[in-house]
Design an enzyme around this catalytic site. Structure first.
Site, short mmCIF file in Angstrom:
data_model
loop_
_atom_site.label_atom_id
_atom_site.label_comp_id
_atom_site.label_asym_id
_atom_site.label_seq_id
_atom_site.Cartn_x
_atom_site.Cartn_y
_atom_site.Cartn_z
N LEU A 98 3.97 4.38 -6.30
CA LEU A 98 3.48 4.90 -7.07
C LEU A 98 4.66 4.76 -8.52
CD1 LEU A 98 5.09 8.26 -4.52
CD2 LEU A 98 3.12 7.21 -5.20
N HIS A 146 0.53 9.50 -10.44
CA HIS A 146 0.62 9.52 -9.23
C HIS A 146 1.70 11.10 -9.55
CE1 HIS A 146 0.07 6.07 -7.06
NE2 HIS A 146 -1.22 6.22 -6.54
N GLN A 205 -14.82 9.46 -5.37
CA GLN A 205 -13.46 9.96 -4.21
C GLN A 205 -13.63 11.12 -4.99
OE1 GLN A 205 -9.87 7.64 -2.86
NE2 GLN A 205 -9.12 8.97 -4.55
N SER A 212 -2.30 1.16 -8.75
CA SER A 212 -0.78 0.21 -7.37
C SER A 212 -1.82 -0.89 -7.43
CB SER A 212 -1.39 0.73 -6.50
OG SER A 212 -1.14 2.18 -6.33
N ARG A 213 -2.75 -1.76 -8.30
CA ARG A 213 -4.09 -2.81 -8.17
C ARG A 213 -3.36 -3.79 -9.42
NH1 ARG A 213 -7.79 -0.01 -5.06
NH2 ARG A 213 -7.31 -0.72 -3.17
#
Ligand code: PAF
Length: 277
Positions: A31, A35, A152, A185-186
């Site tokens: 996270l 987030h 998404q 996160s990447r």
């Protein structure tokens, strides 16, 4: 915060919530402030906030980063506690997929095989399938997803509408580092030099958005220029595209309500970003 590893356990907790309003924030963990901003927004829509953490194998294609995806459960729990999240559902694979998944959500090709779907075949099918499962398990009134994953969010909105799920889907604004890089996160995969270069993706889509706002309508030229600019700085661009916000279809030059979306590889890291115009 109550932590639930099993479906039976989170369902029992959900039943005990009674008539309270419930919001869920599905995540794959690791996270960051993006987030946490969704967790805080969730509180505006609900009495009870449930976060989920599950790295969903179904949405990774072979050769992608499923195995190396960062799993930082203890740190995630600490952040969720600090953000005032009430429940965390964190199942393992055996719990979510006790046998091979046999039924899937198959989003239509015009939503799932364009843009990211072209470069990540099967991604939206796997993503929509797990999101439907998570919504069935947690039965929320509201579900929150970041706008950074714009396509998404569009697929989820359409799935929820098509299956008449009684869930309000809410998109949270992208949270950015001071230099403009969208939190992801990447980003943790980037080397120090790549991290310095990474904000260019946002700069490039900002330029495209500015050109459109200025009334220029040569969308194809903007897209090509943006790709060339990324390439000139060592990126491997997959797409830079101006599309309609609502359905991400091609935007005839007179359309308003546009979004510019981009995906590009920097070294071995694939980054995506977008900006509403
Ligand atoms: O955006 C994500 O982290 C994932 O795609 C989601 C929505 C949690 C489904 O696995």
């Amino acid at each position: 915060m109550q932590v639930h590893a099993t479906i039976a356990d989170v369902r029992a907790a959900r039943a005990a919530m009674g008539v309270q309003r419930v919001a869920v924030v599905p995540t794959m963990g690791n996270l960051h402030a993006g987030h946490i901003s969704l967790m805080r927004q969730a509180r505006d829509h609900a009495d009870v906030v449930i976060a989920t953490i599950f790295v969903n194998r179904l949405q990774f294609k072979p050769g992608e980063d499923f195995e190396k995806y960062p799993r930082t459960f203890a740190a995630d729990c600490a952040q969720l506690e600090a953000a005032g999240v009430d429940h965390l559902f964190a199942p393992d694979e055996a719990e979510m997929y006790p046998q091979l998944q046999t039924y899937y959500v198959e989003p239509p090709p015009e939503q799932a095989k364009i843009l990211d779907g072209e470069f990540r075949p099967g991604h939206f099918r796997g993503m929509a399938t797990v999101v439907l499962k998570l919504l069935q398990i947690t039965q929320p009134h509201a579900a929150l997803f970041g706008k950074k994953d714009y396509q998404q969010l569009m697929v989820i909105r359409n799935m929820v509408a098509d299956f008449n799920l009684p869930v309000k889907v809410i998109g949270g604004e992208t949270v950015r580092a001071d230099d403009g890089l969208a939190l992801s996160s990447r980003n943790g995969y980037l080397s120090a030099a790549e991290r310095l270069e990474a904000p260019r993706l946002f700069q490039v889509i900002t330029q495209v958005a500015a050109a459109v706002r200025a009334g220029n309508r040569d969308y194809t030229q903007f897209e090509q220029d943006a790709m060339a600019q990324l390439q000139a700085h060592g990126w491997l661009p997959e797409y830079v595209a101006l599309r309609k916000k609502l359905d991400l279809q091609f935007a005839p030059a007179h359309e308003s309500g546009l979004v510019v979306l981009a995906a590009a590889r920097l070294g071995s890291t694939r980054l995506i970003d977008n900006l509403e115009v």
